[in-house]
Design an enzyme around this catalytic site. Sequence first.
Site, PDB file in Angstrom:
ATOM      1  N   GLY A  14      18.365  11.138  -0.871  1.00  0.00           N
ATOM      2  CA  GLY A  14      18.947  12.156   0.005  1.00  0.00           C
ATOM      3  C   GLY A  14      19.456  13.352  -0.779  1.00  0.00           C
ATOM      4  O   GLY A  14      19.213  14.502  -0.406  1.00  0.00           O
ATOM      5  N   SER A 128       7.383  10.129   0.029  1.00  0.00           N
ATOM      6  CA  SER A 128       6.979   9.405  -1.178  1.00  0.00           C
ATOM      7  C   SER A 128       7.117  10.257  -2.422  1.00  0.00           C
ATOM      8  O   SER A 128       6.959  11.474  -2.383  1.00  0.00           O
ATOM      9  CB  SER A 128       5.531   8.932  -1.064  1.00  0.00           C
ATOM     10  OG  SER A 128       5.190   8.249  -2.256  1.00  0.00           O
ATOM     11  N   LYS A 182       3.060   5.761   5.882  1.00  0.00           N
ATOM     12  CA  LYS A 182       3.860   5.539   4.666  1.00  0.00           C
ATOM     13  C   LYS A 182       3.877   4.056   4.290  1.00  0.00           C
ATOM     14  O   LYS A 182       3.815   3.694   3.113  1.00  0.00           O
ATOM     15  CB  LYS A 182       5.298   6.054   4.855  1.00  0.00           C
ATOM     16  CG  LYS A 182       6.223   5.757   3.663  1.00  0.00           C
ATOM     17  CD  LYS A 182       5.723   6.424   2.406  1.00  0.00           C
ATOM     18  CE  LYS A 182       6.450   6.190   1.109  1.00  0.00           C
ATOM     19  NZ  LYS A 182       7.471   5.259   0.923  1.00  0.00           N
ATOM     20  N   HIS A 185       0.666   3.323   2.671  1.00  0.00           N
ATOM     21  CA  HIS A 185       0.751   3.920   1.324  1.00  0.00           C
ATOM     22  C   HIS A 185       1.421   2.930   0.367  1.00  0.00           C
ATOM     23  O   HIS A 185       0.953   2.687  -0.743  1.00  0.00           O
ATOM     24  CB  HIS A 185       1.538   5.234   1.391  1.00  0.00           C
ATOM     25  CG  HIS A 185       2.019   5.739   0.065  1.00  0.00           C
ATOM     26  ND1 HIS A 185       3.106   5.183  -0.599  1.00  0.00           N
ATOM     27  CD2 HIS A 185       1.557   6.720  -0.749  1.00  0.00           C
ATOM     28  CE1 HIS A 185       3.287   5.808  -1.750  1.00  0.00           C
ATOM     29  NE2 HIS A 185       2.358   6.750  -1.862  1.00  0.00           N
ATOM     30  N   ASN A 186       2.520   2.347   0.812  1.00  0.00           N
ATOM     31  CA  ASN A 186       3.241   1.405  -0.055  1.00  0.00           C
ATOM     32  C   ASN A 186       2.429   0.140  -0.305  1.00  0.00           C
ATOM     33  O   ASN A 186       2.456  -0.408  -1.405  1.00  0.00           O
ATOM     34  CB  ASN A 186       4.599   1.057   0.551  1.00  0.00           C
ATOM     35  CG  ASN A 186       5.620   2.152   0.311  1.00  0.00           C
ATOM     36  OD1 ASN A 186       5.267   3.314   0.194  1.00  0.00           O
ATOM     37  ND2 ASN A 186       6.878   1.789   0.252  1.00  0.00           N
ATOM     38  N   GLU A 189       0.119   0.975  -2.865  1.00  0.00           N
ATOM     39  CA  GLU A 189       0.906   1.059  -4.111  1.00  0.00           C
ATOM     40  C   GLU A 189       1.046  -0.342  -4.735  1.00  0.00           C
ATOM     41  O   GLU A 189       0.865  -0.519  -5.942  1.00  0.00           O
ATOM     42  CB  GLU A 189       2.274   1.653  -3.764  1.00  0.00           C
ATOM     43  CG  GLU A 189       3.311   1.692  -4.860  1.00  0.00           C
ATOM     44  CD  GLU A 189       4.660   2.233  -4.325  1.00  0.00           C
ATOM     45  OE1 GLU A 189       4.688   3.337  -3.758  1.00  0.00           O
ATOM     46  OE2 GLU A 189       5.679   1.522  -4.465  1.00  0.00           O
TER      47      GLU A 189
HETATM   48  C1  6PG Z   1       7.445   5.915  -2.755  1.00  0.00           C
HETATM   49  C2  6PG Z   1       7.732   4.445  -2.941  1.00  0.00           C
HETATM   50  C3  6PG Z   1       9.094   4.052  -2.463  1.00  0.00           C
HETATM   51  C4  6PG Z   1       9.380   2.559  -2.568  1.00  0.00           C
HETATM   52  C5  6PG Z   1       9.439   2.040  -3.955  1.00  0.00           C
HETATM   53  C6  6PG Z   1       9.932   0.609  -4.082  1.00  0.00           C
HETATM   54  O1  6PG Z   1       6.438   6.174  -2.118  1.00  0.00           O
HETATM   55  O2  6PG Z   1       8.175   6.749  -3.256  1.00  0.00           O
HETATM   56  O3  6PG Z   1       6.789   3.714  -2.215  1.00  0.00           O
HETATM   57  O4  6PG Z   1       9.199   4.454  -1.121  1.00  0.00           O
HETATM   58  O5  6PG Z   1      10.583   2.306  -1.975  1.00  0.00           O
HETATM   59  O6  6PG Z   1       8.216   2.158  -4.559  1.00  0.00           O
HETATM   60  O7  6PG Z   1       9.256  -0.295  -3.290  1.00  0.00           O
HETATM   61  P1  6PG Z   1       9.423  -1.858  -3.563  1.00  0.00           P
HETATM   62  O8  6PG Z   1      10.844  -2.093  -3.913  1.00  0.00           O
HETATM   63  O9  6PG Z   1       9.032  -2.574  -2.309  1.00  0.00           O
HETATM   64  O10 6PG Z   1       8.506  -2.156  -4.719  1.00  0.00           O
END
Ligand code: 6PG
Length: 482
Positions: A14, A128, A182, A185-186, A189
Site C-alpha cells: 500500500g 503484481s 491475477k 498469474h500466481n 508463478e
Molecule cells: C505478485 C505475487 C504476489 C504474491 C507473492 C507470494 O504478483 O506480486 O504473486 O502477489 O503474493 O508472490 O505468494 P505466495 O506466498 O503464495 O508464494
Amino acid sequence: AQANVGVVGLAAMGASLARNLARHGNKVAVFNRSYARTEHLIDNYGDEGTFYPAKTVQEFVASLERPRTAIIMVKAGEPTDDVINELADLMEPGDIIVDGGNAFYQDTIRREKEMSARGIHFVGMGVSGGEEGALLGPSLMPGGSDESWERLKPILESIAAKAEGEPCVTHIGPNGAGHFVKMVHNGIEYSDMQLIAESYDLMRRGLGMSPDQIGDVFQEWNGTELNSYLIEITAEVLHKKDEKTGQPLVDVILDHAGMKGTGTWTVQTALMLGVPVTGIAEAVFARGLSSEIELRDEAAKQHFAGPQALIELGDDERKAFIDDIRHALYASKIIAYAQGFNEITAAGKVYDWHIDLAAVARIWRAGCIIRAEFLDRISESFETGQADVLLLFAPYFKKAIEECEASWRRIVATCAAHGIPDPVFASSLAYFDGLRSTRLPASLIQGQRDLFGAHTYQRVDEPGSFHILWAEPGQEEIQTSK
Ligand code: 6PG
C-alpha cells in the site's frame, strides 16, 4: 476535499502504491489503521508528491474529491470486508472502491454485487510485481464496470509498468475477472518457480554442481528464450552468500516453501471448472510436501535405498545435459502457461467475462512476477488467432515444443532413473502425451464404471448410452438413445 485518489492500508504494498501515485502527480489521501505507518510514510517520503494523511476513515473520505476513488491494500478476507463496509457507509453513489489485494475472485463477485446495489463501483484489481513493482510500476489487472474503468484508466496508466511504451494495465472484465486473472498469474508463478527449482535440483544433486556454478547457468539462460524476471532473480539468489556462515545462502535456508493461498485457489477453481492445470497443481503439491519436514526426516530414517542421484557424465555430455534441462524447462513452462490460459478461457465462459487473452499476455510483459520475453510470442499468438484452440497449436509454440521434446523426455527419464523428484517436468510431459493421444485408456475406466455402478458408456460406432448386464455375459442393452 482535494485528493483525486486515496489509499487505505499502508503496509509494504500500500505504501509503495501510494508513493507511486504521488510521484505521478496524483494527489493522494492516505489512511492506515495505526497512524504510525501513515506518519512513517509522510516523514520519509512526504516530499515525493502531494499526500493528505488522515487519522480517521471519516477524515480520509472527506479529503477525497467527488466522485471519490479509494484503493484499499489490506489483507484478503475479513479485513478487506471490514474496510469496504466502513468506506461504503461514508461514501456516495458513483464513488469507486478498488480492492488491490489478492482477493479470491468469488469474494470479489460477491462484494461487487453488494456494492453495486448501493450504487458504488467496486473494482477487484490484481496488482503484481511485489513491493518494488508497486513503487516503480506494477502490472495491474482491474475488473469492474466500464464506467469505473473509464475513470480509473488515466490514474492506473500513469503508475503501471510500461512494456515497449504500453502501460501494463487493461480492463480485464466485469466483477471478479481481474482477481481471477491475477489468481491464475500466481498459479503460473508457482509452476515457473517449481520448474526452476527442479532444474536447480538436477544440476545440484544430479550433476553435483555448486550453487555458484548453477547461478552462472541461470545467468546464461537469461540470455535465451527463457529470459525472464524469475530466471534473473534465481541467478541472484544462487550467487548470494550467507553473511553469518559464508556458505551459499540457499544452503542455509530451510527447505520449506511457504504459500498464501492463491496457488491453491487456482487449482481448486480448475478442478471445479474441469480444466487440467497439471503443472500448477504439482507445483502447489510440491510446496505441500516440502512443508512436511518431519515426515521427510522420518522417511529418510527408513533408509529407502533409491538409486544414486549423481549422474556420471563426461564434460561434453554434461554440457549437452544442461541444454536438455533448459529445453525441458522451456517445454514445461509453455505447458503451464497454456493450461493457465485454458483456465481463464473456461472461467470467462462460465462467468460471461469476455476476457481478451492477447491483452492479458501483453500486460504480463512487464511489472509482474512472471514477466518473460516469450509473453511477446504468446500475445502475438492470441492476437492472430493462432492460439484460439490451444496455445500449443500456434506455430511458434508447436515448433518450440517439437524442438524441446527429445530433451524433455531424456530429462524425465533421467530423473526417474536417478530418483530426483521432478513433479512438474514429468506431469507436463504426461499432459502433452495425453493430449497427443487419439485414444486414451479412458475406455477401460468407462468399462469399470459400468461394471461396478451401471454408469453406462458410449460406443465408438453408434450414438446413445449403453450398459451391459455383466452378470449375464455378453448382454448389452441401450439405456437411452439420443
Ligand atoms: C505478485 C505475487 C504476489 C504474491 C507473492 C507470494 O504478483 O506480486 O504473486 O502477489 O503474493 O508472490 O505468494 P505466495 O506466498 O503464495 O508464494
